[in-house]
Design an enzyme around this catalytic site. Structure first.
Site, PDB file in Angstrom:
ATOM      1  N   GLU A 238       1.132  -1.239   0.247  1.00  0.00           N
ATOM      2  CA  GLU A 238      -0.023   0.146   0.237  1.00  0.00           C
ATOM      3  C   GLU A 238       0.535   0.859  -0.171  1.00  0.00           C
ATOM      4  O   GLU A 238       0.823   2.259   0.825  1.00  0.00           O
ATOM      5  CB  GLU A 238      -1.334   0.104   1.499  1.00  0.00           C
ATOM      6  CG  GLU A 238      -1.996  -0.657   0.942  1.00  0.00           C
ATOM      7  CD  GLU A 238      -2.632  -1.307   2.041  1.00  0.00           C
ATOM      8  OE1 GLU A 238      -2.918  -0.432   3.219  1.00  0.00           O
ATOM      9  OE2 GLU A 238      -3.972  -2.337   2.616  1.00  0.00           O
TER      10      GLU A 238
ATOM     11  N   GLU B 198      -5.801  -8.169  -1.614  1.00  0.00           N
ATOM     12  CA  GLU B 198      -6.045  -7.726  -0.547  1.00  0.00           C
ATOM     13  C   GLU B 198      -7.621  -7.515  -1.025  1.00  0.00           C
ATOM     14  O   GLU B 198      -7.443  -6.258  -0.905  1.00  0.00           O
ATOM     15  CB  GLU B 198      -5.249  -7.197  -0.050  1.00  0.00           C
ATOM     16  CG  GLU B 198      -5.887  -7.311   1.746  1.00  0.00           C
ATOM     17  CD  GLU B 198      -4.781  -6.351   3.005  1.00  0.00           C
ATOM     18  OE1 GLU B 198      -3.829  -6.504   2.592  1.00  0.00           O
ATOM     19  OE2 GLU B 198      -5.383  -5.643   3.347  1.00  0.00           O
TER      20      GLU B 198
END
Length: 542
Positions: A220, A313
């Site tokens: 991320e 995810e």
């Protein structure tokens, strides 16, 4: 104690359920009727029977055999959200690898991918080749750190133990490397990646004959990063360096691990700049977190990359989920719909957060027993999704009733059968028939050509073959209690046997001569083994 119904995670879930109940996707899979001058409320006459149409002339999309994936995270026991500490001993560093239920679950899911990573991966060093000034320290809670914790180290003994389990259970490991280790930062701008520790770690992995399916870089760190972000151009240079490391260390291998990136939240400008800067032949898989399905495919199609797309995810609710929501039957609606949508948008892999840990794990954090989603899809990944839903996706359309989500795949293990997955989000029983179209709806018909179709699921027995049957797997919650942690299959609770084994999952066999009836707030898989859909026998393409 805060009310479940006031909890942010619960509110997000309810908002999703409201959203999905009115969503008619703009993809080829979900035809919108908003541009039609005709009423979309019309079904099959006035009898209220819903008509699903399945495209039988072309494959809409394909998935990988190991489409179902889940994550293992780094969170320590003192990771807490909203006053609840839900991770326990479930991290990569402290998970009980000898637990028999864990091993049985992984074996049941094979081929199954496990993504090893998460927020703290960019703190984790690898206890190999460290300089005297570096130490292998445990994760420590630190409110001043951008991730709320600091330090963290993976020993090579633990790495070997993890992969012993993966090898024994046929699991494919996708490992997320630390992208921030020793990275310089000047004026808030990150400089180049220090790849030395990662290179030593990958070389150790090769020397130990450990099989890794894919290497990722960072977690991320895209434009909408959690805690921090790296520019697309710098990240592209870092990924190109990882490409060189993989190619050099795996030189001579018949199969090299995939390079997966960027594993962050989707931002179209950042992703486009990243792919343009990295160029073709560098990234094998473009992966992102959570929900943006269509836009990623558009960027891949317009760039020079040949990479495929993964959902790296997805958990449905941030901050570890919420008890009796993300670990209850209600979450099956979100999960199954996400799987269906992701597959229809040509995503090859879908990684659920998490395998174990938090309140959204497939397995209970303390008992290792399956949560409802494990039964309704991940164990069903082996005994329903994996057994029934093949890798070829067929376009499926239902107009006028968005509360019913519809997906069709070629049947697993069959040359011409199909499996339909029908998700009823309404409070009413719905009755469904299905037609197979012989001509793609989005292509013009030739002169005199008719759009022939026949009934996959007929309205009546008139004209149907009496020897044809269908197999139905109905999933529901006891007494429609959506917060229940028990799943019913055809009315029978799914429970582990006295020996800790998974129960058999047998269908209801019915003559295929009438509509499929789907009770309120339930899910059904319908297998039509004698559908004679010839497109399902064609060779699969990515």
């Amino acid at each position: 104690m805060e009310s479940t119904h006031e909890h942010p995670s619960f509110i997000r879930l309810i908002r999703w359920l409201v959203w999905v109940s009115v969503l008619v996707s703009a993809s080829a899979k979900h035809d919108s009727c908003s541009n039609s001058k005709k009423s979309c409320a019309k079904n099959d006459g006035d009898d209220g029977i819903l008509v699903v149409e399945v495209e039988g002339s072309a494959i809409l999309a394909t998935t990988d055999e190991a489409f179902i994936c889940a994550t293992l995270d780094w969170w320590p026991p003192d990771k807490c959200d909203y006053g609840t500490c839900s991770w326990g001993q479930s991290s990569l560093l402290n998970l009980d690898l000898a637990n028999p239920l864990l091993e049985k679950s992984l074996k049941a899911l094979q081929p199954f991918r496990i993504r090893l990573g998460g927020t703290l991966q960019d703190h984790i060093v690898y206890d190999i080749g460290l300089s005297p000034s570096q130490s292998c320290l445990p994760i420590v809670k630190d409110g001043t750190d951008m991730f709320g914790f600091r330090e963290g180290c993976l020993s090579m003994e633990r790495w070997i133990a993890l992969n012993t389990l993966f090898s024994k259970t046929g699991s494919l490991a996708v490992f997320g490397l630390n992208a921030l280790i020793n990275r310089p930062q000047v004026g808030g701008v990150w400089g180049p990646w220090d790849s030395s520790n990662a290179r030593d770690f990958i070389k150790f992995t090769i020397d130990q004959d450990i099989q890794v399916d894919a290497w990722e870089l960072g977690n991320e760190l895209t434009a909408n990063g959690v805690g921090t972000s790296i520019s697309a151009e710098q990240y592209a240079r870092d990924v190109m360096e990882l490409r060189l490391i993989i190619d050099s260390l795996y030189e001579g291998f018949t199969r090299r691990p995939l390079l997966v990136a960027p594993d962050g939240f989707f931002n179209p400008q950042w992703f486009t700049r990243f792919l343009n800067a990295s160029g073709p032949g560098v990234v094998d898989v473009v992966t992102r977190h959570i929900y943006n399905l269509g836009p990623v495919q558009e960027i891949l199609q317009t760039s020079a990359t040949s990479a495929s797309a993964w959902v790296g995810e997805a958990g449905g609710a941030y901050n570890s989920g919420h008890h009796l929501v993300t670990d209850a039957f209600v979450f099956s609606f979100w999960y199954l719909d996400q799987l269906g949508m992701a597959a229809s948008f040509n995503n090859k892999v879908y990684c659920r957060q998490s395998l174990i840990g938090g309140n959204y794990g497939l397995l209970n954090t303390t008992s290792y027993k399956p949560n409802p989603d494990m039964y309704s899809i991940s164990k069903t990944s082996a005994l329903l999704w994996k057994r029934l839903m093949g890798t070829k996706v067929l376009g499926t359309t239902l107009k006028g009733y968005p509360q019913l989500r519809t997906y069709t795949h070629c049947q697993q293990g069959s040359t011409d059968g199909v499996t339909m997955m029908l998700i009823n989000l309404s409070n009413s029983t719905v009755n469904v028939i299905a037609n197979l179209l012989s001509h793609p709806k989005n292509k013009p018909l030739s002169h005199g050509e008719k759009k022939l179709k026949y009934q996959l699921i007929p309205k009546t027995s008139k004209g149907s073959r009496p020897d044809l049957v269908r197999f139905e797997y109905h999933l529901s919650a006891p007494q429609q209690d959506l917060h229940s942690q028990t799943t019913l299959l055809n009315g029978v609770p799914l429970e582990l046997t006295s020996t800790g084994d998974f129960p058999s999952m047998d269908p209801v066999v019915k003559e295929n001569s009438s509509p499929v009836s789907i009770p309120p707030l339930s899910i059904v898989f319908v297998v039509l083994s004698d559908a004679k859909v010839s497109i399902c026998s064609t060779q699969q393409r990515g």
